[in-house]
Scaffold this active site. Structure first.
Site, mmCIF file in Angstrom:
data_model
loop_
_atom_site.group_PDB
_atom_site.id
_atom_site.type_symbol
_atom_site.label_atom_id
_atom_site.label_comp_id
_atom_site.label_asym_id
_atom_site.label_seq_id
_atom_site.Cartn_x
_atom_site.Cartn_y
_atom_site.Cartn_z
ATOM 1 N N GLY A 7 31.904 38.403 -1.743
ATOM 2 C CA GLY A 7 30.812 38.010 -1.008
ATOM 3 C C GLY A 7 31.195 38.075 0.481
ATOM 4 O O GLY A 7 32.333 37.490 0.732
ATOM 5 N N GLY A 9 29.582 37.742 3.215
ATOM 6 C CA GLY A 9 28.748 37.058 3.915
ATOM 7 C C GLY A 9 29.637 36.298 5.058
ATOM 8 O O GLY A 9 30.507 36.569 5.328
ATOM 9 N N GLY A 130 34.381 21.387 2.649
ATOM 10 C CA GLY A 130 34.920 20.595 3.956
ATOM 11 C C GLY A 130 34.003 21.258 5.163
ATOM 12 O O GLY A 130 33.841 22.324 5.080
ATOM 13 N N LYS A 185 25.749 16.597 1.454
ATOM 14 C CA LYS A 185 25.475 16.416 2.849
ATOM 15 C C LYS A 185 24.556 17.239 3.465
ATOM 16 O O LYS A 185 23.627 17.049 4.311
ATOM 17 C CB LYS A 185 26.941 16.621 3.530
ATOM 18 C CG LYS A 185 27.650 18.184 3.407
ATOM 19 C CD LYS A 185 27.241 19.013 4.403
ATOM 20 C CE LYS A 185 27.929 20.288 4.132
ATOM 21 N NZ LYS A 185 27.249 21.417 4.971
ATOM 22 N N THR A 242 27.772 18.519 9.898
ATOM 23 C CA THR A 242 26.390 19.453 9.607
ATOM 24 C C THR A 242 25.142 18.667 10.131
ATOM 25 O O THR A 242 24.130 19.161 10.413
ATOM 26 C CB THR A 242 26.360 19.405 7.897
ATOM 27 O OG1 THR A 242 27.590 19.985 7.583
ATOM 28 C CG2 THR A 242 25.331 20.716 7.644
HETATM 29 N N1 LIG Z 1 28.630 29.919 6.976
HETATM 30 C C1 LIG Z 1 29.199 28.861 6.920
HETATM 31 O O1 LIG Z 1 29.623 28.421 8.019
HETATM 32 C C2 LIG Z 1 29.677 28.138 5.916
HETATM 33 C C3 LIG Z 1 29.103 28.626 4.432
HETATM 34 N N2 LIG Z 1 29.607 27.871 3.334
HETATM 35 C C4 LIG Z 1 29.027 28.118 2.024
HETATM 36 O O2 LIG Z 1 29.426 29.510 1.772
HETATM 37 C C5 LIG Z 1 28.296 29.940 0.880
HETATM 38 C C6 LIG Z 1 27.824 31.266 1.284
HETATM 39 O O3 LIG Z 1 27.426 31.360 2.563
HETATM 40 P P1 LIG Z 1 27.377 32.189 3.678
HETATM 41 O O4 LIG Z 1 28.677 33.160 3.536
HETATM 42 O O5 LIG Z 1 27.171 31.481 5.053
HETATM 43 O O6 LIG Z 1 26.158 32.817 3.503
HETATM 44 P P2 LIG Z 1 25.675 34.341 3.961
HETATM 45 O O7 LIG Z 1 24.085 34.428 3.917
HETATM 46 O O8 LIG Z 1 25.940 34.710 5.334
HETATM 47 O O9 LIG Z 1 26.040 35.457 2.947
HETATM 48 C C7 LIG Z 1 25.915 35.329 1.514
HETATM 49 C C8 LIG Z 1 26.558 36.355 0.865
HETATM 50 O O10 LIG Z 1 26.385 36.621 -0.625
HETATM 51 C C9 LIG Z 1 26.134 37.718 -1.045
HETATM 52 N N3 LIG Z 1 25.272 37.471 -2.180
HETATM 53 C C10 LIG Z 1 24.132 36.959 -2.278
HETATM 54 N N4 LIG Z 1 23.690 37.166 -3.469
HETATM 55 C C11 LIG Z 1 24.561 37.772 -4.198
HETATM 56 C C12 LIG Z 1 24.651 38.496 -5.697
HETATM 57 N N5 LIG Z 1 23.777 38.081 -6.469
HETATM 58 N N6 LIG Z 1 25.773 39.225 -5.937
HETATM 59 C C13 LIG Z 1 26.778 39.514 -4.910
HETATM 60 N N7 LIG Z 1 26.618 38.791 -3.675
HETATM 61 C C14 LIG Z 1 25.486 38.183 -3.386
HETATM 62 C C15 LIG Z 1 25.317 38.310 0.039
HETATM 63 O O11 LIG Z 1 25.132 39.592 0.182
HETATM 64 P P3 LIG Z 1 24.364 40.810 0.816
HETATM 65 O O12 LIG Z 1 24.956 40.760 2.457
HETATM 66 O O13 LIG Z 1 24.458 41.844 0.165
HETATM 67 O O14 LIG Z 1 22.908 39.976 0.934
HETATM 68 C C16 LIG Z 1 25.832 37.942 1.258
HETATM 69 O O15 LIG Z 1 27.066 38.495 1.400
HETATM 70 C C17 LIG Z 1 27.289 28.957 0.836
HETATM 71 O O16 LIG Z 1 27.361 28.090 -0.290
HETATM 72 C C18 LIG Z 1 27.500 28.056 2.115
HETATM 73 O O17 LIG Z 1 27.143 26.678 2.046
HETATM 74 C C19 LIG Z 1 30.584 26.903 3.499
HETATM 75 C C20 LIG Z 1 31.042 26.513 4.681
HETATM 76 C C21 LIG Z 1 30.756 27.151 5.872
HETATM 77 O O1 LIG Z 2 28.904 23.967 5.289
HETATM 78 C C1 LIG Z 2 28.924 24.308 6.305
HETATM 79 C C2 LIG Z 2 29.558 23.536 7.332
HETATM 80 O O2 LIG Z 2 30.606 22.744 6.816
HETATM 81 C C3 LIG Z 2 27.871 25.148 6.890
HETATM 82 O O3 LIG Z 2 26.664 24.435 7.197
HETATM 83 P P1 LIG Z 2 25.219 25.563 6.944
HETATM 84 O O4 LIG Z 2 25.217 26.187 5.631
HETATM 85 O O5 LIG Z 2 24.259 24.166 7.228
HETATM 86 O O6 LIG Z 2 25.255 26.404 8.009
#
Ligand SMILES: NC(=O)C1=CN([C@@H]2O[C@H](COP(=O)(O)OP(=O)(O)OC[C@H]3O[C@@H](n4cnc5c(N)ncnc54)[C@H](OP(=O)(O)O)[C@@H]3O)[C@@H](O)[C@H]2O)C=CC1
Ligand SMILES: O=C(CO)COP(=O)(O)O
Length: 320
Positions: A7, A9, A130, A185, A242
């Site tokens: 992933g 993201g 966290g 949360k 958050t």
């Molecule tokens: N961002 C943050 O600050 C934080 C996020 N998190 C947690 O991390 C998790 C991910 O969030 P985040 O990275 O921010 O989200 P993003 O929206 O930035 O990215 C999501 C990622 O998941 C990929 N994805 C979605 N669907 C699929 C699939 N079916 N198969 C493979 N890959 C897939 C997307 O791919 P594509 O790019 O191709 O769409 C993308 O790369 C969440 O649960 C969030 O709560 C936790 C702490 C902090």
């Molecule tokens: O989980 C997070 C901070 O710990 C990220 O928060 P959001 O998904 O609301 O951006």
């Protein structure tokens, strides 16, 4: 220990950047074009712009590239976790899988560890959660997270492996408390954003955070979580972050609801589906979760922020 992050993201990329200080990391994106673009630019312009990807990160869209990695971090949205596990079961079953998502699955009411256990029974699941924003981790700012793993020995190994120069990892065996803290949360953060967006004030937000924490504890303890987990980084710590930062997408969705603005539906906001899943689960358990119910009402456009606040203020008076 070699690490792969599934992933690419914002969060997966930020974790890969931090972990690259410890050694080689594989960062898997589902799209070949995305992996190619990251390789060419040494940047994840789509999800985490402005941060250089260190040379220790290898970007790929080929799932077989994770075969040599001991530990696989799953950084995809909660509602996608099951399909990712099912699609790549051949590469993931029997492996050490660290879920990095926060939420409760809509149709099953399970958290990430529960979904891994149900989907890939031979995998060894853990959870990394966290208070942490992707941009803070990626910029090397100090952060503390919780690694939850029911297997205490594996938890210790993962704590050592995932600790980095800027990421301090604590550990617990209470996966239920850690996954519920991180999921619940987000729902309270939507509520807090809504009161601030509507101009109802910081005092109202403090009340919601406190009574929201009471809701988090009510559900988590009923499901077997330990109170100290809720009081730790994965519960209270993440709630504090958050509910008070407009870096949070959950909080920003709340702000938009409170202001009556539109919100981009493509943004990952875990608290929306989780609110619905949790409200349903609470009803089944006979638990009162009035703030969560109000968030569901606002998200469904059945309730305005003023109506939600009036409903909460009119509840029967009780002991704290
Ligand atoms: N961002 C943050 O600050 C934080 C996020 N998190 C947690 O991390 C998790 C991910 O969030 P985040 O990275 O921010 O989200 P993003 O929206 O930035 O990215 C999501 C990622 O998941 C990929 N994805 C979605 N669907 C699929 C699939 N079916 N198969 C493979 N890959 C897939 C997307 O791919 P594509 O790019 O191709 O769409 C993308 O790369 C969440 O649960 C969030 O709560 C936790 C702490 C902090
Ligand atoms: O989980 C997070 C901070 O710990 C990220 O928060 P959001 O998904 O609301 O951006």
């Amino acid at each position: 220990m070699t690490v792969a992050v599934l992933g690419a993201g914002a969060f997966g990329t930020a974790l890969a950047i931090s972990l690259a200080g410890n050694g080689p990391v594989v960062l898997w994106a589902r799209s070949a074009d995305h992996a190619r673009a990251m390789r060419a630019a040494r940047e994840n312009a789509a999800r985490l712009p402005g941060v250089r990807l260190p040379d220790a990160i290898a970007m790929t869209s080929d799932i077989s590239d994770i075969a040599a990695c001991d530990t696989i971090l799953l950084a995809v949205p909660m509602q996608r976790l099951r399909s990712v596990l099912e699609e790549h079961a051949g590469a993931l079953d029997g492996r050490v899988l660290v879920a990095c998502c926060k939420g409760v699955e809509l149709h099953s009411g399970l958290g990430p560890v529960g979904v891994i256990a149900e989907t890939l029974p031979d995998a060894r699941p853990a959870l990394l959660t966290g208070p942490s924003f992707a941009h803070d981790i990626a910029r090397g700012l100090p952060t503390a997270l919780t690694l939850a793993c029911a297997d205490a020995g594996l938890g210790k190994t993962l704590q050592q492996a995932l600790n980095t120069a800027n990421l301090r990892i604590y550990r617990t065996t209470d996966t239920i408390g850690a996954e519920l803290g991180g999921a619940l949360k987000n729902v309270i953060a939507i509520a807090c954003g809504a009161v601030i967006g509507a101009g109802l004030g910081d005092s109202a937000r403090a009340a919601l955070m406190t009574r929201g924490y009471a809701e988090m504890q009510r559900m988590a303890l009923a499901l077997g979580a330990r109170p100290e987990t809720l009081a730790g980084l994965s519960g209270f710590g993440d709630l504090a972050l958050t509910c008070t930062s407009d870096q949070s997408r959950n909080y920003r969705l709340g702000l938009a609801l409170g202001r009556g603005d539109c919100f981009d539906p493509s943004v990952t906001v875990e608290g929306a589906a989780t609110a619905q899943a949790v409200a349903e689960k609470a009803r089944g358990m006979g638990l009162e979760m009035p703030i969560t119910d109000c968030v569901v009402g606002m998200l469904d456009h059945n309730l305005t922020i003023d109506e939600a606040m009036a409903r909460l203020l009119a509840r029967p008076l009780k002991e704290e």
